[in-house]
Write a protein that holds these residues in place. Structure first.
Motif, PDB file in Angstrom:
ATOM      1  N   THR B 281      11.896   0.352  -2.951  1.00  0.00           N
ATOM      2  CA  THR B 281      11.817  -0.830  -2.316  1.00  0.00           C
ATOM      3  C   THR B 281      10.430  -1.644  -2.141  1.00  0.00           C
ATOM      4  N   LEU B 282       9.791  -0.464  -1.240  1.00  0.00           N
ATOM      5  CA  LEU B 282       8.490  -0.659  -0.659  1.00  0.00           C
ATOM      6  C   LEU B 282       7.719  -0.624  -1.045  1.00  0.00           C
ATOM      7  N   VAL B 285       4.886  -2.422  -3.082  1.00  0.00           N
ATOM      8  CA  VAL B 285       4.165  -3.107  -1.961  1.00  0.00           C
ATOM      9  C   VAL B 285       3.049  -2.452  -0.796  1.00  0.00           C
ATOM     10  N   GLY B 286       2.891  -1.224  -1.086  1.00  0.00           N
ATOM     11  CA  GLY B 286       1.464  -0.105  -0.654  1.00  0.00           C
ATOM     12  C   GLY B 286       2.721   0.023   0.834  1.00  0.00           C
ATOM     13  N   LEU B 287       3.802  -0.080   1.294  1.00  0.00           N
ATOM     14  CA  LEU B 287       5.095   0.112   2.081  1.00  0.00           C
ATOM     15  C   LEU B 287       6.269   1.562   2.345  1.00  0.00           C
ATOM     16  N   SER B 288       6.141   2.559   2.773  1.00  0.00           N
ATOM     17  CA  SER B 288       7.201   3.514   2.854  1.00  0.00           C
ATOM     18  C   SER B 288       8.261   3.210   3.717  1.00  0.00           C
ATOM     19  N   ARG B 289       8.734   2.940   4.496  1.00  0.00           N
ATOM     20  CA  ARG B 289       9.385   3.099   5.553  1.00  0.00           C
ATOM     21  C   ARG B 289      10.384   1.492   6.071  1.00  0.00           C
ATOM     22  N   ALA B 290      11.600   1.396   6.030  1.00  0.00           N
ATOM     23  CA  ALA B 290      11.919   0.014   6.492  1.00  0.00           C
ATOM     24  C   ALA B 290      12.114  -0.331   8.364  1.00  0.00           C
ATOM     25  N   ALA B 291      11.630  -1.187   7.609  1.00  0.00           N
ATOM     26  CA  ALA B 291      11.047  -1.503   9.234  1.00  0.00           C
ATOM     27  C   ALA B 291      12.677  -2.194   9.963  1.00  0.00           C
ATOM     28  N   GLY B 292      13.557  -2.135   9.822  1.00  0.00           N
ATOM     29  CA  GLY B 292      14.683  -3.435   9.758  1.00  0.00           C
ATOM     30  C   GLY B 292      15.149  -2.663  10.676  1.00  0.00           C
ATOM     31  N   ALA B 298      16.705  -0.216   3.253  1.00  0.00           N
ATOM     32  CA  ALA B 298      16.073  -1.216   2.926  1.00  0.00           C
ATOM     33  C   ALA B 298      16.837  -2.459   2.059  1.00  0.00           C
ATOM     34  N   GLN B 301      19.022  -3.961   4.160  1.00  0.00           N
ATOM     35  CA  GLN B 301      17.990  -5.325   5.120  1.00  0.00           C
ATOM     36  C   GLN B 301      18.333  -6.524   4.090  1.00  0.00           C
ATOM     37  N   ILE B 302      17.870  -6.305   3.016  1.00  0.00           N
ATOM     38  CA  ILE B 302      17.076  -7.397   2.542  1.00  0.00           C
ATOM     39  C   ILE B 302      18.030  -8.483   2.160  1.00  0.00           C
ATOM     40  N   ASP B 431      10.286  -7.625  -9.154  1.00  0.00           N
ATOM     41  CA  ASP B 431      10.114  -7.358  -7.742  1.00  0.00           C
ATOM     42  C   ASP B 431       8.508  -8.040  -7.179  1.00  0.00           C
TER      43      ASP B 431
END
Lengths: 464, 464
Positions: B281-282, B285-292, B298, B301-302, B431
């Motif tokens: 999922t992340l 877009v250059g991310l690695s860890r779910a923030a929520g 992830a 969370q979405i 996505d």
């Protein structure tokens, strides 16, 4: 000697309209140093000053720097005896945005009479620093008109980058130390604590400026598609910047208050006599309660305590309406005002560590510097300080006081380091002059009695 | 009936280049609904659609609203028997800022081939929603070209304010309920969970949008003259917005999670089969860890958890260099994505109370609304849903799945309330389509197989 300065004071009074006309001509030059497209206006302001000083008998020259030029002038350069003062001011002014809030063109100066009958000069730079520096030049003009000479030896240094970092001043002072050295520097860029009490500023705050940028995703995201799971850099920025001070207004960065000296009770009593109530400080700008550390009055918070400010913030969609963007990036400009005893680089390092520690995985933070200067205290017991305070008291009819200043005037520390000279900070600005803001103003009384004050100070200095 | 749709599918394949040309013409119209100076472009987009639908035999009209116009079209309006579908899409698009990050003019669509050989259409609106809505219109075109008629009764409603609040849709639906009522709404504004798996979205998040402005002093101040003693509205904004979620990603507003239903284990298992790892999922877009919130993937969370986002923030000096301003005002745009069970107005009230409680004396806070909609769950057991899933599976060669969507498509709830109709959310976005971001794109395969999917779905519906 009393009659000598009396004649000069009379001349100042008679010449006031012409003095204002000269100031207006100077104010019409839009010398905004921070904006590259105003470079030619900065040069024009320097040339205007050079012409004025030359007409007053100064040996005046434009001096190039990598940025905007300096103006240097010397009076009686051949005579080495007697007290020698170096007057400092700056011809550059702040940007004018937001322009829409100005009631008149910032560079079309006008005289406005307020509801209280007080007359003010309205223009960008009216107070900071064109109006202030012209009080000294007009005092010199009156002396010369009456006596054909100045009472002490005078050199003048006017710079053009005080409002935009001033990176070229220190190298210039060092490169021209022999030429610029004098007994004391006189700096006219400060204010009075109220309408009637003259003052000399004996402590100044330094400044550490930082820009912080936080980046998360590689590009702006749709908050519906990623909201909750993707890091939001604005939220991270808010969390980091919102936790620098605690609920009592105290900065929580480790070591931030190391070395800070609390003013003595007697100094605090003197200040509280001038400002018995925070509303005197805050009321004119629409506020009522001091926001900083508990236990200090508003004036103490400004003059004697370090501050933390967010000067600007930006991120995501800022236009009309709404955009459900989850932005890739957010930015803030932050500054700390420092008091004597604090180490600017230690404060910068502590701030950066605080922000970095607040960052989770997936957040990249970068910093860029926007200057650093220490707080500075001028020695309070010198004979020149006492003489100048006495002269000010005679002009205003009220004993002059030593005060602090919440702002940063880096030239004081630079003159000390490069020329080993102390400075006397004598100015006539009022807190409601709106410097750096729309509708900047300077009282006609500030200008008029400012000129007269310098006449008395130079006269008193000549008798030391 | 198999041979009937086969001929139509062949026609779709043969006509693909012309379909793309028509889409490109539509994409060239800069119909940004949020920006008043683009109102004429919005009208032009509506007129373009009206002309296209009329050419396809629809009885199509432009319908005025207090904002941008609607387009309504009816096919076979005289025949009352058989299934009747109402297709919904929107012709308006998001603003294009920051324009500097676009690699090409957002309104000069182009075909770009990526390093993986995948061909995409690049333009603002390529995916959201012009490319998507044109899949349905092109499917109708192919049906009519081959058979001279459509297999079911079709009405079309295309609005122009989906990206800017959509305040005029609900009154329009209510005022025209008799005309717009059908058996089911078909909405093409959602995506697929990956490149190969077709999906129907059966749950959506709602949205509460808020703009908050904090004002302190009457005008911008000099941070040297007031810093520490005068309230800084940016700092107050950071403190208020930075404390809405705790360190575990959980929103701390009282009552925020009231009514929220956690998805069943079987649903979570199905989602985890599609997204076994958050990096799917992340990572793009250059991310690695779910923030929520901790404890949710992830995707969970979405799709199934409410979010809090700061969509924009602004205050003080945001330009180049540095300005030691202590600003009078700061502003932020904030939104919450809501899941079924949450009350939008209760969330708004809790947020406002949180901000107000964080304000000390001397801070004035004002709020303005930017829309409110509930989360929504589409019934999962209807015969139309099953039929559509089967048709999608046949086109893509992979069983279609029911998924959630983190975005808000208020029309689903509004169609339910105003017309008492359920909706099927069938879309072909990916996505990485970068919707709402620079360089928005839509796969040529999404467009092509999207058209073919609608051909199969309409065919299957006609056999019910």
């Amino acid at each position: 000697m009393a009659e000598v300065s009396d004649a000069v004071l009379t001349r100042v009074d008679q010449d006031l309209n012409e003095s204002l006309e000269r100031l207006f001509a100077f104010l019409r030059i839009p010398s905004i140093s921070a904006q590259p497209d105003h470079a030619q206006a900065c040069r024009l302001a320097a040339q205007w000053l050079c012409t004025e000083l030359s007409a007053l008998g100064f040996d005046a020259t434009i001096r190039e720097t990598p940025g905007h030029p300096m103006v240097v002038g010397h009076d009686r350069p051949e005579e080495a005896q007697g007290l020698h003062v170096l007057f400092y001011g700056h011809y550059d002014v702040q940007p004018t945005d937001p322009l829409s809030l100005w009631k008149s063109d910032p560079f079309a100066p006008s005289l406005v009479t307020g509801p209280d009958g007080r007359q003010v000069i309205v223009a960008r730079g009216a107070s900071d620093d064109k109006g202030q520096l012209m009080t000294f030049i007009e005092a010199c003009r009156a002396w010369r008109a009456v006596h054909g000479t100045l009472p002490v030896r005078v050199s003048v240094l006017i710079e053009g980058e005080e409002e935009s970092g001033g990176a070229n001043l220190m190298p210039f002072l060092k490169a021209n130390a022999d030429e610029l050295e004098a007994d004391v520097a006189l700096i006219c860029d400060t204010g009075m604590p109220d309408r009637r009490t003259p003052a000399i500023t004996t402590s100044l705050r330094g400044l550490v400026g930082e820009e912080v940028t936080i980046e998360c995703a590689t590009h702006d995201l749709h908050s519906g598609m990623f909201g909750n799971a993707a890091r939001n850099p604005i939220e991270l920025l808010c969390q980091a910047l919102g936790s620098v001070r605690d609920s009592e207004g105290r900065v929580t960065l480790p070591g931030f208050y190391d070395g800070v000296i609390v003013p003595s009770d007697s100094v605090r009593d003197q200040w509280r006599a001038i400002f018995p109530d925070d509303s005197l400080t805050l009321g004119p700008v629409g506020l009522s309660r001091a926001a900083g550390e508990a236990g200090f009055t508003a004036v103490e918070q400004i003059w004697a305590r370090p501050s933390y400010e967010i000067n600007g913030i930006s991120g995501g969609y800022e236009g009309d309406g709404f955009k459900t963007v989850l932005p890739a990036k957010a930015m803030a400009k932050v500054s700390f005002r420092l008091v004597p005893g604090q180490d600017p680089e230690a404060v910068r390092a502590a701030f950066r560590a605080h922000v970095r520690n607040a960052m989770p995985d997936d957040a990249r933070v970068t910093f860029s510097e926007h200057g650093a200067s220490s707080g500075f205290a001028v020695p309070e017991n010198g004979p020149l300080l006492k003489t100048a305070l006495d002269a000010l008291g005679k002009e205003w009819g009220v004993p002059a006081v030593s005060i602090g200043c919440g702002g940063s005037i880096p030239v004081v520390a630079e003159v000390k380091e490069a020329l080993d000279m102390d400075s006397l900070l004598i100015g006539f600005a009022q807190d409601d002059d709106r410097i750096h803001s729309p509708n900047e103003q300077y009282g006609v009384e500030s200008f008029h009695k400012g000129i007269r004050s310098w006449v008395r100070i130079l006269s008193a200095f000549s008798q030391l």
